[in-house]
Design an enzyme around this catalytic site. Sequence first.
Site, PDB file in Angstrom:
ATOM      1  CE  LYS A 138      40.263  83.523  40.329  1.00 49.89           C
ATOM      2  NZ  LYS A 138      38.892  83.643  40.917  1.00 49.89           N
ATOM      3  CE1 TYR A 223      39.284  84.799  35.380  1.00 49.52           C
ATOM      4  CE2 TYR A 223      38.323  85.607  37.422  1.00 49.52           C
ATOM      5  CZ  TYR A 223      38.588  84.569  36.550  1.00 49.52           C
ATOM      6  OH  TYR A 223      38.152  83.307  36.854  1.00 49.52           O
TER       7      TYR A 223
END
Length: 372
Positions: A138, A223
Amino acid sequence: MNTRREFLQKISGSAFGLTVLPTIASASCANLPGEVNEGRVLNVAILGLGGYATRVAAAMVNCKRAKLTGLISGTPEKIKAWQAKYNIPDKNCYNYENYDAIKNNPDIDAVYVITPNALHKEEVIRVAAAGKHAISEKPMTISVKDGEEMIEACKKANVKLLVGYRMHFEPHTLEIIRMRNAGEFGKITFFQGLSGFVIGDTKQWRLNPKLSGGGSMMDIGIYSVNGSRYMVGEDPIWVNAVETKNDPVKFVQGIDETIQFQMGFPSGAVASCLSTYSMNWLDRFFLDGLNGFAELHPATGYDPTTGLTHKGPLNLPNTIHQAVQMDEMAAIIFDGKKPIVPVDGEEALKDLKVIEGIYKSAQSGKTVNLQL
Ligand code: NAD
């Protein structure tokens, strides 16, 4: 009992859980007792042997269905050291110029791309062209357009594209999702996500917009973006954001230091989040419903996750996130397993769409509508 979820549900409400949990938590084991773990092993080459790759490789030693079998790096000394540590033969080692040749290597099923964000796109596309499954770290890449190209390339090559969202397999996280789906919190009203740390070394790629594609948002704020979606259980329909830059020398143009952002969801739930490279101790999720609440703290870090709800603490095991992730990814790739929270390219693209909306809003000062 043959699934992790059933096991977790059973032990979370039992005295048994209280006595065995410390053992499970401390054991270097990606798989919980009673879990079926059969099936083809995913042979993985790691591309980019840096900090996070080191953690992933160490975790994979504990996998039942994933194995490190190949290395791709621009640094021959690193390859040598990793070969010795993980017993990788010369024939499975490549550099950035010649790794297209993995096409003819039956020892490699998938490549896990763990390089600076801006490199993921080209690397994933090369992996797909070589006919291998791609796992990207990510953020999947640095723009929605690039993400769409990656998804298209993997579709065309008939390979899977997965993204390293390790929290999607984390027991406390999954238990809160189960409770929410069971209606235990009532109507969801609010989510708060705090994601940040004080970034050190000013020479690192994370502070170079060409390699990072952005600042704290791309790296750690993602996140809270992703977490808001799996905690609320919906995709946001609008976002507004405010950026604060106290140190324009350390955080150059294109590198956000701190961004506060709000989001709205179709049900009427709202979220308030903070992403920063200048504050410590920010790793906390809070989910509020009319009948109850849930908190994760830390919510996404490597330290043992702790969870609390209106019913009390969540007594659940802590797992080695990356080991569970890789075992689950083997099942997704070979068995077509559908994870509770997806980890595919389409899922990752949604986060990029929100992040682009956040940047757009921070620049314009206006609320941005989202269509994920
Ligand atoms: P790192 O700097 O420790 O490692 C990056 C690696 O890429 C190094 O081995 C470096 O040699 C290599 N590399 C190849 N080409 C490069 C180039 N042109 N410039 C710089 N380095 C180059 O970084 P990291 O912390 O391992 O992060 C790598 C990726 O993993 C990022 O996308 C990051 O967001 C992601 N990450 C994910 C997690 C997670 O918990 N899922 C945690 C940390 C990092």
